[in-house]
Design a protein around this motif. Structure first.
Motif, PDB file in Angstrom:
ATOM      1  N   THR A  94      35.302  38.895  45.840  1.00 40.14           N
ATOM      2  CA  THR A  94      34.650  39.666  44.786  1.00 40.14           C
ATOM      3  C   THR A  94      35.068  41.120  44.949  1.00 40.14           C
ATOM      4  OG1 THR A  94      32.732  38.189  44.777  1.00 40.14           O
ATOM      5  CG2 THR A  94      32.434  40.380  43.804  1.00 40.14           C
ATOM      6  N   VAL A  95      35.703  41.682  43.936  1.00 41.31           N
ATOM      7  CA  VAL A  95      36.184  43.056  43.999  1.00 41.31           C
ATOM      8  C   VAL A  95      35.335  43.930  43.084  1.00 41.31           C
ATOM      9  CG1 VAL A  95      38.147  44.600  43.649  1.00 41.31           C
ATOM     10  CG2 VAL A  95      38.532  42.268  44.493  1.00 41.31           C
ATOM     11  N   VAL A  96      34.764  44.992  43.643  1.00 42.68           N
ATOM     12  CA  VAL A  96      33.961  45.930  42.861  1.00 42.68           C
ATOM     13  C   VAL A  96      34.507  47.337  43.081  1.00 42.68           C
ATOM     14  CG1 VAL A  96      31.888  44.507  42.960  1.00 42.68           C
ATOM     15  CG2 VAL A  96      32.272  46.236  44.722  1.00 42.68           C
ATOM     16  N   VAL A  97      34.206  48.230  42.150  1.00 40.61           N
ATOM     17  CA  VAL A  97      34.692  49.603  42.231  1.00 40.61           C
ATOM     18  C   VAL A  97      33.518  50.552  42.373  1.00 40.61           C
ATOM     19  CG1 VAL A  97      35.989  51.432  41.070  1.00 40.61           C
ATOM     20  CG2 VAL A  97      36.711  49.051  40.820  1.00 40.61           C
ATOM     21  N   ASN A  98      33.609  51.438  43.357  1.00 39.62           N
ATOM     22  CA  ASN A  98      32.657  52.532  43.469  1.00 39.62           C
ATOM     23  C   ASN A  98      33.102  53.628  42.510  1.00 39.62           C
ATOM     24  OD1 ASN A  98      30.921  54.618  44.297  1.00 39.62           O
ATOM     25  ND2 ASN A  98      32.359  55.255  45.902  1.00 39.62           N
ATOM     26  N   GLU A  99      32.318  53.845  41.458  1.00 36.39           N
ATOM     27  CA  GLU A  99      32.652  54.864  40.463  1.00 36.39           C
ATOM     28  C   GLU A  99      31.839  56.134  40.653  1.00 36.39           C
ATOM     29  OE1 GLU A  99      31.887  52.625  36.925  1.00 36.39           O
ATOM     30  OE2 GLU A  99      33.967  51.917  36.798  1.00 36.39           O
ATOM     31  N   GLY A 100      31.053  56.187  41.740  1.00 34.06           N
ATOM     32  CA  GLY A 100      30.241  57.364  42.016  1.00 34.06           C
ATOM     33  C   GLY A 100      30.942  58.311  42.966  1.00 34.06           C
ATOM     34  N   GLY A 101      30.145  58.967  43.828  1.00 34.33           N
ATOM     35  CA  GLY A 101      30.703  59.903  44.775  1.00 34.33           C
ATOM     36  C   GLY A 101      31.645  59.216  45.745  1.00 34.33           C
ATOM     37  N   ARG A 102      32.716  59.908  46.087  1.00 30.56           N
ATOM     38  CA  ARG A 102      33.717  59.332  46.970  1.00 30.56           C
ATOM     39  C   ARG A 102      33.227  59.248  48.403  1.00 30.56           C
ATOM     40  NH1 ARG A 102      38.760  58.769  44.868  1.00 30.56           N
ATOM     41  NH2 ARG A 102      39.147  59.729  42.836  1.00 30.56           N
ATOM     42  N   GLY A 103      33.866  58.371  49.171  1.00 26.68           N
ATOM     43  CA  GLY A 103      33.568  58.268  50.588  1.00 26.68           C
ATOM     44  C   GLY A 103      33.234  56.855  51.006  1.00 26.68           C
ATOM     45  N   ALA A 104      33.410  56.596  52.316  1.00 24.31           N
ATOM     46  CA  ALA A 104      33.170  55.253  52.837  1.00 24.31           C
ATOM     47  C   ALA A 104      31.714  54.832  52.697  1.00 24.31           C
ATOM     48  CB  ALA A 104      33.603  55.189  54.308  1.00 24.31           C
ATOM     49  N   SER A 105      30.784  55.778  52.867  1.00 23.63           N
ATOM     50  CA  SER A 105      29.360  55.437  52.797  1.00 23.63           C
ATOM     51  C   SER A 105      28.986  54.910  51.420  1.00 23.63           C
ATOM     52  CB  SER A 105      28.507  56.659  53.149  1.00 23.63           C
ATOM     53  OG  SER A 105      28.685  57.036  54.489  1.00 23.63           O
ATOM     54  N   ALA A 106      29.328  55.665  50.382  1.00 23.25           N
ATOM     55  CA  ALA A 106      29.009  55.247  49.015  1.00 23.25           C
ATOM     56  C   ALA A 106      29.726  53.958  48.656  1.00 23.25           C
ATOM     57  CB  ALA A 106      29.378  56.353  48.031  1.00 23.25           C
ATOM     58  N   THR A 107      30.941  53.775  49.167  1.00 22.51           N
ATOM     59  CA  THR A 107      31.713  52.577  48.836  1.00 22.51           C
ATOM     60  C   THR A 107      31.125  51.341  49.507  1.00 22.51           C
ATOM     61  OG1 THR A 107      33.677  53.970  48.602  1.00 22.51           O
ATOM     62  CG2 THR A 107      34.034  51.598  48.810  1.00 22.51           C
ATOM     63  N   ARG A 108      30.688  51.465  50.748  1.00 24.61           N
ATOM     64  CA  ARG A 108      30.018  50.334  51.402  1.00 24.61           C
ATOM     65  C   ARG A 108      28.728  49.973  50.656  1.00 24.61           C
ATOM     66  NH1 ARG A 108      31.276  53.338  56.340  1.00 24.61           N
ATOM     67  NH2 ARG A 108      33.132  52.425  57.307  1.00 24.61           N
ATOM     68  N   ASN A 109      27.974  50.988  50.277  1.00 22.91           N
ATOM     69  CA  ASN A 109      26.740  50.724  49.525  1.00 22.91           C
ATOM     70  C   ASN A 109      27.033  49.969  48.232  1.00 22.91           C
ATOM     71  OD1 ASN A 109      25.336  52.107  51.495  1.00 22.91           O
ATOM     72  ND2 ASN A 109      24.988  53.936  50.251  1.00 22.91           N
ATOM     73  N   ARG A 110      28.117  50.355  47.561  1.00 25.62           N
ATOM     74  CA  ARG A 110      28.485  49.670  46.313  1.00 25.62           C
ATOM     75  C   ARG A 110      28.780  48.196  46.586  1.00 25.62           C
ATOM     76  NH1 ARG A 110      28.430  47.199  42.530  1.00 25.62           N
ATOM     77  NH2 ARG A 110      29.758  47.275  40.668  1.00 25.62           N
ATOM     78  N   GLY A 111      29.422  47.910  47.705  1.00 22.25           N
ATOM     79  CA  GLY A 111      29.698  46.521  48.048  1.00 22.25           C
ATOM     80  C   GLY A 111      28.432  45.730  48.273  1.00 22.25           C
ATOM     81  N   VAL A 112      27.457  46.339  48.951  1.00 22.67           N
ATOM     82  CA  VAL A 112      26.199  45.642  49.233  1.00 22.67           C
ATOM     83  C   VAL A 112      25.407  45.381  47.953  1.00 22.67           C
ATOM     84  CG1 VAL A 112      24.043  45.723  50.564  1.00 22.67           C
ATOM     85  CG2 VAL A 112      26.143  46.629  51.551  1.00 22.67           C
ATOM     86  N   ASP A 113      25.670  46.159  46.903  1.00 25.36           N
ATOM     87  CA  ASP A 113      24.968  45.948  45.627  1.00 25.36           C
ATOM     88  C   ASP A 113      25.076  44.512  45.129  1.00 25.36           C
ATOM     89  OD1 ASP A 113      24.115  48.554  45.445  1.00 25.36           O
ATOM     90  OD2 ASP A 113      25.689  49.200  44.062  1.00 25.36           O
TER      91      ASP A 113
END
Length: 311
Positions: free
Chosen positions: A64-83
Motif C-alpha cells: 500500500t503506497v500513500v503520500v505525505n502531502e503535509g509538512g516534510r520529514g520522516a516523522s510526518a511521513t511515518r504518521n501518514r503511513g500509520v493512518d
C-alpha cells in the motif's frame, strides 16, 4: 496482485522520499517479502514525492503506497503511513535498511505480554568502506548502529529507534504519533524516536523492550566514516536531546546520564592501556562526549538567548 500471507497482527510502515534511494527501497521491501512470518500489510509512505509513489505502486503492487502531502520529514511521513494501518501492532523499517528473515517474528514476540507497549531491535552497520580503526563501538549510534552497552538479551529499555521499532497502534495514535515539528529533515537530526518512546511509555504505563535478536542491516555511506562526521553527529545529538528535554516533563535525559558515565569510564580504561589503538579510541570517545555536551549546552542556552533578544 500478489496476496501477502498474514501470520501476525502487524503492519510494517516504510517511509521514503527520494528516487536516489530507489535501489535501497527495493532491497528493504524485498527483505519484507522474505520474512519467516509476513506482515499483514506493508505500507510505503512517500514524503511529498508523487512521482516516486507512482513508481513504487507499479513495481510493488502488493504494498500500500500513500503520500505525505503535509509538512516534510520522516516523522510526518511515518504518521501518514500509520493512518492506513488497521492492525494492533505497527512496525517501522527505514528505506536504507534490510531486515533479517526472522526480524518481524522476533520483534513481535514480546507483545504476547500485555504490559509491553513497544519493541526495538539491533542495528548492524553495513559500512560502505571499512569501519575506521579509531571508531569506538560505544558510539555505534553515530552511524545508525547499535552500540556497546545495550542489553545482550531481551530486556526493558527506555527507548528504541524508529528504523527498527514496533508499537501498539492504539497507543501510538493516543499520543499523536511522532511530533511533526521534531525529528529528521534532510541532514538535521533530532531524537524523535526517543521522544515518542518516552511519551508512549508515560501515557500507557507500559514498557518498551529491546530485542537483540530482531536484526536489521543499516547502510553506512562512506561519508559517515569521517572523523568530522563523528564530531558533528555527536554535537547534533546533544543539541537534539536538549530540544527533546524542553518538550517533555520529568527527567527526560536520565538514561543519557548513565550512558555518559559508563562511556567516560570506558574511555579512561582505554587510555590506561597505553596501546596506540586503544589510546586513540579513548581520545575519540572523550572528543565525542565533549561534542555532545557542547551541543546539549548550546541547545539549552540558544533558545534563552533568542528569547532575551526578542525582549
Amino acid at each position: 496482485m500478489v496476496e501477502l500471507r498474514s501470520d501476525v497482527d502487524v503492519s510494517v510502515v516504510l517511509p521514503c522520499y527520494t528516487e536516489k534511494r530507489l535501489e535501497s527501497i527495493r532491497s528493504a521491501l524485498e527483505s519484507l517479502r522474505k520474512q519467516s512470518v509476513e506482515p499483514r500489510q506493508v505500507v510505503v509512505a512517500v514524503d511529498n514525492n508523487p512521482e516516486l509513489a507512482d513508481v513504487l505502486r507499479k513495481e510493488f503492487d502488493w504494498a500500500t503506497v500513500v503520500v505525505n502531502e503535509g509538512g516534510r520529514g520522516a516523522s510526518a511521513t511515518r504518521n501518514r503511513g500509520v493512518d492506513v494501518v488497521d492492525t494492533a501492532i505497527t512496525a517501522f523499517l527505514d528505506d536504507d535498511e534490510t531486515a533479517d528473515p526472522d526480524w518481524l517474528r522476533e520483534l513481535a514476540a514480546p507483545f504476547a505480554e500485555s504490559e509491553v507497549v513497544g519493541t526495538g531491535g539491533t542495528y548492524e552497520p553495513a559500512w560502505e568502506t571499512a569501519k575506521p580503526a579509531w571508531f569506538p563501538d560505544e558510539f555505534g549510534w553515530v552511524v545508525g548502529g547499535s552500540y556497546l552497552g545495550l542489553p545482550t538479551v531481551t530486556a526493558p529499555i527506555r527507548n528504541v529507534w524508529s528504523g527498527n521499532m514496533a508499537v501498539r497502534t492504539a497507543e501510538f495514535r493516543r499520543v499523536g504519533g511522532f511530533r511533526t515539528d521534531f525529528g529528521k529533515q534532510g541532514a538535521a537530526s533530532q531524537p524523535e524516536d526517543t521522544d515518542l518512546c518516552i511519551r508512549v511509555g508515560e501515557a500507557s504505563g507500559k514498557t518498551w523492550m529491546y530485542v537483540p535478536s530482531a536484526v536489521i542491516l543499516h547502510q553506512v555511506p562512506a561519508a559517515r566514516a569521517s572523523f568530522r562526521f563523528f564530531v558533528e553527529r555527536c554535537y547534533s545529538e546533544g543539541a537534539g536531546k536538549a530540544a527533546m528535554r524542553s518538550n517533555l516533563t520529568g527527567s527526560a535525559v536520565q538514561a543519557e546520564h548513565g550512558y555518559v558515565r559508563d562511556t567516560a569510564l570506558a574511555a579512561l580504561r582505554r587510555l590506561a592501556q597505553l596501546r596506540v589503538a586503544a589510546v586513540v579510541q579513548g581520545l575519540v570517545m572523550v572528543v565525542g562526549l565533549a561534542s555532545a555536551a557542547a551541543g546539549y549546552a548550546g541547545g539549552l542556552v540558544g533558545p534563552v538567548i533568542a528569547k532575551t533578544r526578542r525582549w
